[in-house]
Each structure stands twice: as structure tokens, then as C-alpha cells.
Enzyme design. Structure first.
Site, PDB file in Angstrom:
ATOM      1  N   ARG A 271       0.835  -1.206   0.000  1.00  0.00           N
ATOM      2  CA  ARG A 271       0.000   0.000   0.000  1.00  0.00           C
ATOM      3  C   ARG A 271       0.874   1.262   0.000  1.00  0.00           C
ATOM      4  O   ARG A 271       0.947   1.981  -0.977  1.00  0.00           O
ATOM      5  CB  ARG A 271      -0.939  -0.019   1.233  1.00  0.00           C
ATOM      6  CG  ARG A 271      -2.053   1.003   1.198  1.00  0.00           C
ATOM      7  CD  ARG A 271      -1.652   2.401   1.612  1.00  0.00           C
ATOM      8  NE  ARG A 271      -1.042   2.437   2.938  1.00  0.00           N
ATOM      9  CZ  ARG A 271      -0.482   3.526   3.451  1.00  0.00           C
ATOM     10  NH1 ARG A 271      -0.454   4.651   2.762  1.00  0.00           N
ATOM     11  NH2 ARG A 271       0.083   3.497   4.644  1.00  0.00           N
ATOM     12  N   ASP A 272       1.600   1.482   1.079  1.00  0.00           N
ATOM     13  CA  ASP A 272       2.387   2.712   1.213  1.00  0.00           C
ATOM     14  C   ASP A 272       3.456   2.780   0.118  1.00  0.00           C
ATOM     15  O   ASP A 272       3.762   3.847  -0.413  1.00  0.00           O
ATOM     16  CB  ASP A 272       3.056   2.729   2.600  1.00  0.00           C
ATOM     17  CG  ASP A 272       3.362   4.128   3.089  1.00  0.00           C
ATOM     18  OD1 ASP A 272       3.286   5.067   2.283  1.00  0.00           O
ATOM     19  OD2 ASP A 272       3.693   4.283   4.270  1.00  0.00           O
TER      20      ASP A 272
ATOM     21  N   HIS B 295       4.399   3.461  12.902  1.00  0.00           N
ATOM     22  CA  HIS B 295       4.624   3.454  11.449  1.00  0.00           C
ATOM     23  C   HIS B 295       5.777   4.426  11.216  1.00  0.00           C
ATOM     24  O   HIS B 295       5.594   5.651  11.247  1.00  0.00           O
ATOM     25  CB  HIS B 295       3.332   3.908  10.760  1.00  0.00           C
ATOM     26  CG  HIS B 295       3.424   4.049   9.275  1.00  0.00           C
ATOM     27  ND1 HIS B 295       3.053   3.048   8.413  1.00  0.00           N
ATOM     28  CD2 HIS B 295       3.819   5.084   8.492  1.00  0.00           C
ATOM     29  CE1 HIS B 295       3.209   3.458   7.168  1.00  0.00           C
ATOM     30  NE2 HIS B 295       3.677   4.699   7.187  1.00  0.00           N
TER      31      HIS B 295
ATOM     32  N   HIS C  43       8.879   6.045   9.175  1.00  0.00           N
ATOM     33  CA  HIS C  43       9.586   6.275   7.907  1.00  0.00           C
ATOM     34  C   HIS C  43      11.069   6.495   8.191  1.00  0.00           C
ATOM     35  O   HIS C  43      11.456   6.812   9.303  1.00  0.00           O
ATOM     36  CB  HIS C  43       8.978   7.472   7.165  1.00  0.00           C
ATOM     37  CG  HIS C  43       7.750   7.093   6.396  1.00  0.00           C
ATOM     38  ND1 HIS C  43       7.738   6.922   5.038  1.00  0.00           N
ATOM     39  CD2 HIS C  43       6.489   6.813   6.805  1.00  0.00           C
ATOM     40  CE1 HIS C  43       6.527   6.568   4.645  1.00  0.00           C
ATOM     41  NE2 HIS C  43       5.736   6.492   5.692  1.00  0.00           N
TER      42      HIS C  43
ATOM     43  N   ASN D 193       9.492   3.686   4.062  1.00  0.00           N
ATOM     44  CA  ASN D 193       9.384   3.068   5.386  1.00  0.00           C
ATOM     45  C   ASN D 193      10.679   2.321   5.689  1.00  0.00           C
ATOM     46  O   ASN D 193      11.504   2.064   4.810  1.00  0.00           O
ATOM     47  CB  ASN D 193       8.228   2.064   5.386  1.00  0.00           C
ATOM     48  CG  ASN D 193       6.884   2.736   5.228  1.00  0.00           C
ATOM     49  OD1 ASN D 193       6.256   3.104   6.208  1.00  0.00           O
ATOM     50  ND2 ASN D 193       6.460   2.928   3.996  1.00  0.00           N
TER      51      ASN D 193
ATOM     52  N   CYS E 150       6.686  10.153   0.674  1.00  0.00           N
ATOM     53  CA  CYS E 150       5.845  11.136   1.350  1.00  0.00           C
ATOM     54  C   CYS E 150       5.699  12.328   0.427  1.00  0.00           C
ATOM     55  O   CYS E 150       6.698  12.898  -0.026  1.00  0.00           O
ATOM     56  CB  CYS E 150       6.483  11.570   2.662  1.00  0.00           C
ATOM     57  SG  CYS E 150       5.555  12.894   3.430  1.00  0.00           S
TER      58      CYS E 150
HETATM   59 ZN    ZN Z   1       3.720   5.898   5.471  1.00  0.00          ZN
END
Ligand code: ZN
Length: 312
Positions: A15-16, A207, A209, A249, A240
Site C-alpha cells: 500500500r504505502d 509506522h 519512515h 518506510n 511522502c
Molecule cells: Zn507511510
């Protein structure tokens, strides 16, 4: 050193990571990577995000990915959902968990979702009961939990304001994100120690990064504060929109390697995981932010030079 015996990793790369790529990752590749993560032992995977395809065209195939991946009863398949339309699309896909996302910073929430924190939370009340009515688990997200690109430092009050509302909705699983990479180990330690102490009924997740290469240090600090659940992304994928050239991440393989080396169980097979990371490397048209993909596993010993003493 105060460390947990066991840690849970949620891989959010599908996803990210995929949503941050400029080019669309073919659906078949996404499915192959998710299935590889499952085979490597990941029990929690954020498979996609159910958002408007115009907003995030990279994840327009969320339905197809969810219906074609291997589904195992011991794996929790999660979908990130921002609003009512997303929940309506996500429910028929039968995810095991729906991750709601908002920001604890008023200006970041407005910039991201075009509405205030109160407006978002009001809608979430409806969404949470819709999700729970279907017997699906739900978690609440907190973007910018360690700093905001518009407001700078974030106070505990801003975090607690959202945590209190999540609790009142019946949410018991909350993820706090270092969205733009402003966290440092001391800040993470104090924030997590405070939240774990103040909200023992919440299962917290971080979460993290790795924008400024503090990702693993921040995770270590969070573990020392007592946290045992972390997001990570295969290949260090992710980005981001507020931090151009930002790293993604923490790479799942780097986290698994650190945990393995410290004797902390996470249930993931590093060799199998590295095979998936190689598939990601072949798929993504730019270098990945993964230390293990660059240097390989430790303790792979080379053949010692021949030291026999030659007589005569
Ligand atoms: Zn993220």
C-alpha cells in the site's frame, strides 16, 4: 536492555510503497509480491488502499489484488480506507482489518482530507460501526504523530484528543505514524512510554519512515518503551508527498535482520523475505532504501585464506 521477546510486523509495502511509485506496478506483480510476503511468514499485510482511483491511480486495482491473492486464515489482510465511499467498497472484499487514517495535526488533516479533525472523527464514528457490524477489526491511524510539515512539533494533547475519541468509538488498535520523518529515538521513547502508560487498553503500533536514516533507531527506542507492533515495507518502499526525495518506510528485511540478530521473534523467514525483496528490486525502476539488499545477510562467512605453513 529492556526489549520484548516477540514483535509483530505489518508489511505496508503493497500500500504505502506502491502508491508512492510514479509508474503503475502491474497487478500481477503486486499479487506475486503479496503472496511472497505471506510465504515468508508475514501474518499482517496492508494489501492496498481503497481510495478514489483519480486520487491514487497506482492503487486503482485494489479490488482485483484483494480477490486474487492467496487468502490464508492465519493471515490478517488489511485495507487502508480514508472515508465512507472507501468503506463501502472495502467491506465486500472481506478484509480482516480496516485501517482508518487521519492526521493529529489540524493543518495536515485539512491538507490531506480537506476537512477538520472533528469532521473526520464524526464520520469515523459512522464508519467504525459499519465495519464492526460486519465483524471486521478496525484500527485508527494518526499521521504526523511525531511532527507535522505545517505545524512542526506535535503535543501529547493533540495525540490524546484523537486517542480519546478513538477509544470512545470502541477502537482498541491505533497506529501512530512518523509521516515526514521528524522522529528521533528520544522523542519516540517518551511518546510511546507515555501512550502505553496512559492507554493500556490500546494496542499501539508505530509506522516509522526512514527519511533521515533514523528508522531502526526509532524502532529500537519504541521497543525499549514497550511497543511490540511495527509497520515496515518490503524493499524500504514508500514515500511522502511533503518530503521530496524522502526515503520510504523502514525496510522489512532490515527490521527482521535486526530482530533476528537480537533474538527477538517475529515469525518471518529472512531468506524467503529477501527473495521477495529481489522481486521488488526487479520491479521498481529506482534504487531501493534497503541495507540488506545492498550488503546481504551478516554471518555469511567467506572461505578463510590458505594458511598452511609450507615446510622446506
Ligand atoms: Zn507511510
Amino acid at each position: 536492555m529492556n526489549l520484548p521477546k516477540k514483535v509483530t510486523i505489518v508489511d505496508v509495502g503493497p500500500r504505502d510503497g506502491f502508491q508512492s511509485e510514479k509508474q503503475f506496478i502491474p497487478t500481477e506483480k503486486k499479487i506475486e509480491i503479496v503472496n511472497g510476503l505471506i510465504r515468508a511468514g508475514l501474518k499482517n499485510i496492508q494489501v492496498s488502499s481503497v481510495v478514489h482511483p483519480k486520487a491514487v491511480p497506482q492503487l486503482a486495482d485494489a479490488e482485483e489484488v484483494m480477490t486474487k491473492i492467496d487468502r490464508r486464515p492465519d493471515v490478517s489482510y488489511r485495507l487502508l480506507v480514508p472515508n465512507l465511499k472507501g468503506v463501502q467498497r472495502a467491506l465486500p472484499l472481506k478484509p480482516d482489518k480496516i485501517d482508518l487514517m487521519m492526521s493529529v495535526s489540524e493543518s495536515h488533516n485539512r491538507s490531506n482530507a480537506n476537512r477538520s479533525i472533528d469532521e473526520t472523527l464524526k464520520e469515523f464514528e459512522t464508519l467504525v460501526s459499519m465495519i464492526q457490524d460486519k465483524g471486521i477489526a478496525v484500527s485508527g491511524g494518526m499521521a504526523c504523530g511525531f511532527g507535522c510539515p505545517f505545524e512542526g512539533k506535535i503535543s501529547f494533547r493533540q495525540i490524546e484528543r484523537v486517542a480519546d475519541r478513538y477509544l470512545a468509538m470502541g477502537i482498541r488498535s491505533v497506529g501512530i505514524a512518523d509521516t515526514v520523518g521528524y522522529a528521533n529515538p528520544k522523542l519516540v521513547y517518551h511518546t510511546m512510554a507515555h501512550l502505553l502508560d496512559k492507554y493500556p487498553e490500546i494496542q499501539w503500533l508505530a509506522h516509522i519512515h526512514n527519511h533521515r536514516d533514523l528508522g531502526l533507531a526509532n524502532i529500537l527506542a519504541a521497543m525499549q518503551a514497550g511497543l511490540t507492533e511495527f509497520d515496515a515495507a518490503i524493499g524500504g518502499l514508500g514515500g511522502c508527498p511533503y518530503a521530496p526525495n524522502a526515503a520510504g518506510n523502514v525496510a522489512t528485511e532490515d527490521l527482521v535482520n535486526m530482530l533476528d540478530e537480537m533474538g527477538i521473534a517475529c515469525g518471518v523467514n529472512l531468506d524467503a523475505l529477501l527473495e521477495v525483496a529481489e522481486v521488488v528490486r526487479e520491479t521498481i525502476p529506482h534504487p531501493l532504501n534497503s541495507a540488506l539488499l545492498k550488503t546481504g545477510k551478516p554471518w555469511v562467512l567467506a572461505k578463510a585464506p590458505d594458511c598452511q605453513i609450507k615446510l622446506g
